[in-house]
Design an enzyme around this catalytic site. Structure first.
Site, PDB file in Angstrom:
ATOM      1  N   ASP A 191       0.772  -1.249   0.000  1.00  0.00           N
ATOM      2  CA  ASP A 191       0.000   0.000   0.000  1.00  0.00           C
ATOM      3  C   ASP A 191       0.803   1.298   0.000  1.00  0.00           C
ATOM      4  O   ASP A 191       0.584   2.170  -0.805  1.00  0.00           O
ATOM      5  CB  ASP A 191      -0.919   0.027   1.228  1.00  0.00           C
ATOM      6  CG  ASP A 191      -1.821  -1.200   1.308  1.00  0.00           C
ATOM      7  OD1 ASP A 191      -1.753  -2.047   0.398  1.00  0.00           O
ATOM      8  OD2 ASP A 191      -2.583  -1.297   2.276  1.00  0.00           O
ATOM      9  N   GLU A 243       2.427  -9.824  11.458  1.00  0.00           N
ATOM     10  CA  GLU A 243       2.145  -9.354  10.092  1.00  0.00           C
ATOM     11  C   GLU A 243       3.436  -8.947   9.382  1.00  0.00           C
ATOM     12  O   GLU A 243       3.686  -9.315   8.247  1.00  0.00           O
ATOM     13  CB  GLU A 243       1.177  -8.177  10.206  1.00  0.00           C
ATOM     14  CG  GLU A 243       0.663  -7.627   8.901  1.00  0.00           C
ATOM     15  CD  GLU A 243      -0.258  -6.434   9.141  1.00  0.00           C
ATOM     16  OE1 GLU A 243      -0.444  -6.042  10.323  1.00  0.00           O
ATOM     17  OE2 GLU A 243      -0.775  -5.891   8.155  1.00  0.00           O
TER      18      GLU A 243
HETATM   19  C1  2M8 Z   1      -3.136  -4.372   3.701  1.00  0.00           C
HETATM   20  O1  2M8 Z   1      -4.037  -3.619   2.929  1.00  0.00           O
HETATM   21  C2  2M8 Z   1      -5.318  -3.213   3.447  1.00  0.00           C
HETATM   22  C3  2M8 Z   1      -6.055  -2.558   2.289  1.00  0.00           C
HETATM   23  O2  2M8 Z   1      -6.275  -3.510   1.287  1.00  0.00           O
HETATM   24  C4  2M8 Z   1      -5.223  -2.265   4.615  1.00  0.00           C
HETATM   25  O3  2M8 Z   1      -4.153  -1.687   4.876  1.00  0.00           O
HETATM   26  O4  2M8 Z   1      -6.250  -2.085   5.290  1.00  0.00           O
HETATM   27  C5  2M8 Z   1      -1.964  -4.793   2.786  1.00  0.00           C
HETATM   28  O5  2M8 Z   1      -0.911  -5.301   3.537  1.00  0.00           O
HETATM   29  C6  2M8 Z   1      -2.448  -5.827   1.760  1.00  0.00           C
HETATM   30  O6  2M8 Z   1      -1.374  -6.331   0.998  1.00  0.00           O
HETATM   31  C7  2M8 Z   1      -3.179  -6.992   2.441  1.00  0.00           C
HETATM   32  O7  2M8 Z   1      -3.733  -7.822   1.465  1.00  0.00           O
HETATM   33  C8  2M8 Z   1      -4.263  -6.504   3.403  1.00  0.00           C
HETATM   34  C9  2M8 Z   1      -4.845  -7.628   4.251  1.00  0.00           C
HETATM   35  O8  2M8 Z   1      -3.824  -8.396   4.843  1.00  0.00           O
HETATM   36  O9  2M8 Z   1      -3.741  -5.512   4.302  1.00  0.00           O
END
Ligand code: 2M8
Length: 432
Positions: A168, A403
């Site tokens: 992101d 994470e």
């Molecule tokens: C993160 O992205 C989401 C938005 O899609 C967020 O920050 O709320 C990123 O690390 C993405 O790569 C990942 O798929 C998602 C869920 O783990 O979190």
């Protein structure tokens, strides 16, 4: 190793939610697209039924145009359990959207590769049946990305939001994001959910979020249509990870085609075309690096991030580019070695804007390490693959199934029970 394996299985079990796995109960309580692919790969080692279920549930929310949404919302959760939630995306009002509420954007297409790896783990009639069910959907996903999303007209898919990259707030997006008009004060109208569950200093900033919201506002205002993106959409980028996944998906589909009785030939041809376009469009011979191309300026972005190492997952990457990626990976920027001192970071360690704690701007992540590890195995670099594998195991042994991780100390950051860390650990352990 047995202890690590137990931790990974317990993490995945705790995150299982009736027909899918949530990335994290606190931060990401719905189903995410590329998370589900990574989760299926690891689940195949312990619960193959769940691995297939994960993929089927995700693809049941595929849109009529072939796009696989990056989030499938769980209707049982209360309003406000994630921002931006279903009411923000408004997918149910869009023609061609599925019955389930989803987001309107996509994530890197790592699903065909996941389906192939799940099948290969235990090939049986049930998994052949699962492949037969998924194959047309995977083909439709590719058709969407190579068709409607070829905004540059050069044979690559374009991402329309940094969230589509999966990384992101990577420094790779700083240049294209700088020109997206937005005011951090806009965020006063919303309640960010992430900063209630994770340290704000480890997450994207409010200005980042204001821009994320502005880009979705623009896409949603055009009902998520792709036909007139060029010229009007504020963020249009060709990403090396996304397109490497796109090419690798065609290689996986060629293999799947032989199992389901389809013709692998067209997949091989498409794979070759994608690799050729990736090298032509995103490789800079001057620096010997792959970098994203900003379609609004037609320039490669300046930042050297882990995204640039990802084309190694392509089995047909030409020898010159394989060597260039290895030189970059083994440089002090990323520190890949047969014995690694520190884990693989997500950004160039020597860059002035390297941030060891902030999300995709430096910390080590299991999925980018796993992709590079698979790429090293594909290209027969067993020495470096072994070093990276060792470093990935050490990461989870020190930081748990977090994470992401501090790129020096390996301390766990973000969610403490994160699904793809657990599942990719299982896959990494199995190849020892
Ligand atoms: C993160 O992205 C989401 C938005 O899609 C967020 O920050 O709320 C990123 O690390 C993405 O790569 C990942 O798929 C998602 C869920 O783990 O979190």
């Amino acid at each position: 190793m047995a202890e690590l394996r137990r931790l990974a299985v317990a993490t995945l079990d705790a995150n299982w939610e009736h027909d899918h796995t949530v990335p994290s109960r606190t931060l990401y309580p719905h189903q995410w697209s590329w998370d589900s692919a990574f989760i299926a790969i690891g689940s195949a080692h312990v619960r193959p039924d769940r691995a297939w279920r994960e993929l089927h549930t995700l693809f049941a929310a595929q849109w009529a145009d072939g796009r696989v949404p990056h989030i499938v919302f769980n209707p049982a959760l209360r309003v406000g359990s994630y921002f931006p939630g279903p009411e923000f995306w408004g997918s149910v009002a869009v023609d061609g959207g599925p019955a389930a509420a989803t987001s309107g954007i996509v994530q890197p297409p790592v699903h065909a590769q996941a389906a192939w790896l799940v099948h290969r783990r235990a090939p049986a009639e049930a998994s052949r049946e699962a492949l037969r069910r998924l194959y047309p959907r995977l083909v439709a996903q590719q058709r969407y990305l190579t068709g409607r999303r070829d905004v540059g007209g050069a044979g690559l898919a374009c991402i329309v939001h940094p969230w589509e990259s999966g990384l992101d707030n990577s420094p790779a997006w700083d240049a294209p994001m700088d020109v997206v008009p937005a005011d951090a004060a806009v965020m006063r109208a919303y309640r960010r959910h992430d900063t209630a569950h994770a340290d704000a200093a480890h997450r994207p900033t409010d200005l980042d979020y204001a821009r994320y919201v502005a880009i979705v506002d623009s896409y949603r205002a055009h009902s998520y249509r792709d036909d007139t993106l060029a010229g009007r959409h504020p963020f249009l980028v060709e990403c090396p990870l996304f397109n490497a996944a796109l090419g690798a998906a065609e290689h996986a589909l060629a293999r799947i085609a032989t199992v389901v009785g389809a013709d692998p030939g067209p997949h091989r041809e498409r794979a070759a075309r994608i690799t050729e376009a990736l090298v032509r469009r995103l490789y800079d011979p001057g620096t010997g690096t792959f970098r994203p191309r900003d379609l609004r300026t037609d320039r490669l972005v300046p930042a050297r991030t882990v995204l640039g190492l990802m084309p190694l997952i392509l089995p047909d990457l030409p020898a010159r580019q394989v060597e260039a990626v290895l030189v970059e990976a083994c440089s002090p920027r990323f520190g890949l070695a047969s014995r690694m001192e520190r884990p693989l970071p997500t950004h160039d360690r020597t860059a002035p804007d390297f941030e060891p704690l902030r999300y995709w701007r430096g910390p080590a992540w299991m999925n980018t390490s796993w992709l590079l590890w698979r790429g090293l195995l594909t290209h027969g670099r067993r020495d470096l693959a072994a070093g990276l594998r060792e470093s990935m195991l050490e990461l989870v042994a020190t930081g748990g199934c977090h994470e992401y991780f501090h790129p020096d100390t390996r301390a766990g950051l973000g969610s403490a029970a994160f699904s793809w860390t657990a599942s990719l650990l299982l896959d990494t352990l199995a190849e020892g």
